[in-house]
Write an enzyme that holds these catalytic residues in place. Structure first.
Site, short mmCIF file in Angstrom:
data_model
loop_
_atom_site.label_atom_id
_atom_site.label_comp_id
_atom_site.label_asym_id
_atom_site.label_seq_id
_atom_site.Cartn_x
_atom_site.Cartn_y
_atom_site.Cartn_z
N ARG A 260 0.86 -1.19 0.00
CA ARG A 260 0.00 0.00 0.00
C ARG A 260 0.89 1.24 0.00
NH1 ARG A 260 -2.44 1.08 5.41
NH2 ARG A 260 -1.13 2.93 5.32
N HIS B 91 -3.91 4.64 4.47
CA HIS B 91 -4.97 3.62 4.52
C HIS B 91 -6.23 4.14 3.82
CE1 HIS B 91 -7.83 0.71 5.95
NE2 HIS B 91 -8.50 1.65 6.57
N TYR C 184 3.07 6.24 11.39
CA TYR C 184 3.43 4.89 11.85
C TYR C 184 4.35 4.13 10.90
CZ TYR C 184 -0.66 3.89 8.89
OH TYR C 184 -1.55 3.84 7.86
C1 LIG Z 1 -15.54 -5.48 10.95
C2 LIG Z 1 -14.67 -4.29 10.86
N1 LIG Z 1 -13.81 -4.01 11.85
C3 LIG Z 1 -13.02 -2.92 11.77
C4 LIG Z 1 -13.09 -2.09 10.69
C5 LIG Z 1 -12.18 -0.87 10.59
N2 LIG Z 1 -11.19 -1.15 9.55
C6 LIG Z 1 -11.35 -0.66 8.30
S1 LIG Z 1 -10.14 -1.16 7.28
C7 LIG Z 1 -9.36 -2.01 8.52
C8 LIG Z 1 -8.08 -2.74 8.25
C9 LIG Z 1 -8.21 -3.69 7.12
O1 LIG Z 1 -6.95 -4.19 6.77
P1 LIG Z 1 -6.79 -5.19 5.59
O2 LIG Z 1 -7.76 -6.31 5.72
O3 LIG Z 1 -5.35 -5.54 5.48
O4 LIG Z 1 -7.27 -4.35 4.31
P2 LIG Z 1 -6.58 -3.03 3.69
O5 LIG Z 1 -7.27 -1.86 4.32
O6 LIG Z 1 -5.14 -3.07 4.00
O7 LIG Z 1 -6.88 -3.10 2.24
C10 LIG Z 1 -10.06 -1.91 9.70
C11 LIG Z 1 -9.65 -2.53 10.96
C12 LIG Z 1 -14.02 -2.40 9.68
N3 LIG Z 1 -14.15 -1.66 8.57
N4 LIG Z 1 -14.79 -3.52 9.77
#
Ligand SMILES: Cc1ncc(C[n+]2csc(CCOP(=O)(O)OP(=O)(O)O)c2C)c(N)n1
Ligand SMILES: [Mg+2]
Length: 377
Positions: free
Chosen positions: A277, A281, A290
């Protein structure tokens, strides 16, 4: 009964019996594939489709379009004209490799960083702008009507993918559900449960992990102690493999192989696509808090668009004029879609109430009326 309370005498383990007891009952190996190195040099013979200039250019164009969409979406958000947006900068090869390997009749269940795949499958940039602008009409796709909408809750679409695949199996349809989620999602129970059931029922579903090494501020090394995320498939009795997720040829080849297997009744498959990435985010994040700049700069040398362009240019398949023509074409497409999005009047307050329940609960009937009265409608 605890061992200390055992009264029966245990049979003696003779040498012969000891030899019959296996000391290893399972072994596994995770394959890794890549065709183009970060500089765009072929490291092994390319698969058949990659010998066709037209196909490679289509993949290249789709990645450039996705990046252009991303840049415009971020610009709109920064000027207060779009909601929070999750950019896929640097990750374009994953969604494009996935979508380009799918058949039209397959069903895509994306998470929130797969707009490149959605665009490839016929979701319009206008629909995507509407969705990210908070207008659910953007999820009512004119084309690919059976594809699922963006899934913001992490990993909750994995069990849905299993349901879709079960329907295909029961109806004896030669279709495959394709579910994409992030590295963070692999720690969710939803994903573990989906993998398990897909394995038990041998369903036609392909899971793709878009491993961009971060789940917001959590690096993947703190996400799991496992060497790979692909091996999470092994415990479910599913084949798992890794691909270079910045090599669109590798992603396409692996997904195409997995889809052919699933379509032929060979069951599910998990592909971990290793990418990075390059951006924050989302637009609500500041990644400089971070992770350090040199880490990110180093990763720019591996990004997927320059990698494929270098390969095309070195092979005499792409030149400056092609690049300029492509950039103006995709810019025009995205700018036009943004103009229509910005000129689209928002839905009235009734849209908040009308699509969640078949029959609205009583308290919401009252709230709906109050909202309409307030809006003078
Ligand atoms: C069930 C849930 N818990 C927490 C969140 C908050 N949240 C949004 S994105 C994220 C991290 C996701 O990481 P990853 O699966 O690696 O996907 P990326 O964002 O890196 O594409 C979190 C914790 C959410 N959207 N849904
Ligand atoms: Mg991630």
């Amino acid at each position: 009964m605890p061992p200390s309370e055992t009264t029966e005498e245990l049979p003696e383990i003779t040498e012969a019996r000891r030899a019959a007891i296996p000391t290893a009952v399972a072994r596994f190996e995770i394959r890794y594939s890549r065709f183009l190195d970060p500089k765009g040099n072929a490291v092994r013979p390319l698969p058949g489709f990659a010998h066709d200039r037209g196909q490679l250019v289509a993949l290249y164009r789709a990645m450039v379009l996705a990046r252009r969409f991303d840049a415009k979406a971020v610009a709109l958000q920064r000027t207060g004209r779009l909601g929070t947006f999750a950019s896929a900068l640097g990750q374009e090869a994953v969604p494009i490799g996935v979508a380009s390997a799918m058949q039209a009749e397959d069903v895509l269940l994306p998470s929130f960083r797969e707009h490149g795949a959605q665009l490839w499958r016929g979701v319009s940039p206008l629909e995507l702008f509407l969705f990210w602008g908070g207008d659910e009409r953007g999820s009512d796709f004119a084309e690919t009507r059976e594809d699922f909408p963006v899934c913001v809750p992490v990993g909750t679409h994995a069990p849905h993918a299993v349901g879709v695949a079960l329907a295909f199996k029961l109806r004896r349809e030669k279709r495959v559900a394709v579910c994409v989620f992030g590295d963070g999602a692999t720690s969710k129970g939803d994903v573990a449960e989906a993998l398990n059931v897909a394995g038990v029922w041998q369903l036609p579903v392909v899971f793709v992990i878009n491993n961009n090494r971060w789940a917001i501020s959590l690096p993947v090394v703190q996400q799991t102690a496992a060497e790979t995320l692909a091996q999470k498939a092994i415990a479910a009795g599913i084949e798992g493999e890794q691909v270079d997720g910045n090599d669109v040829i590798a992603v396409h080849e692996a997904v195409e192989r997995a889809l052919a297997k699933a379509r032929a009744g060979g069951g599910p498959h998990l592909i971990e696509a290793l990418t990075y990435r390059l951006g924050d985010h989302t637009t609500a994040d500041d990644a400089s808090r971070y992770r350090n700049g040199p880490e990110v700069s180093a990763r720019w040398a591996e990004e997927p668009i320059a990698r494929l362009r270098n390969y095309l240019v070195a092979g005499g398949m792409w030149g400056k004029a092609d690049e300029e023509r492509l950039l103006s074409e995709v810019t025009l497409t995205i700018e036009r879609a943004a103009e229509i999005y910005l000129a689209t009047p928002p839905q009235g307050p009734k849209a908040m109430f009308d699509f969640t329940y078949e029959r609205l609960p009583k308290d919401l009937v009252e709230q709906r009326q109050a909202a309409l009265d307030l809006a003078g409608q």
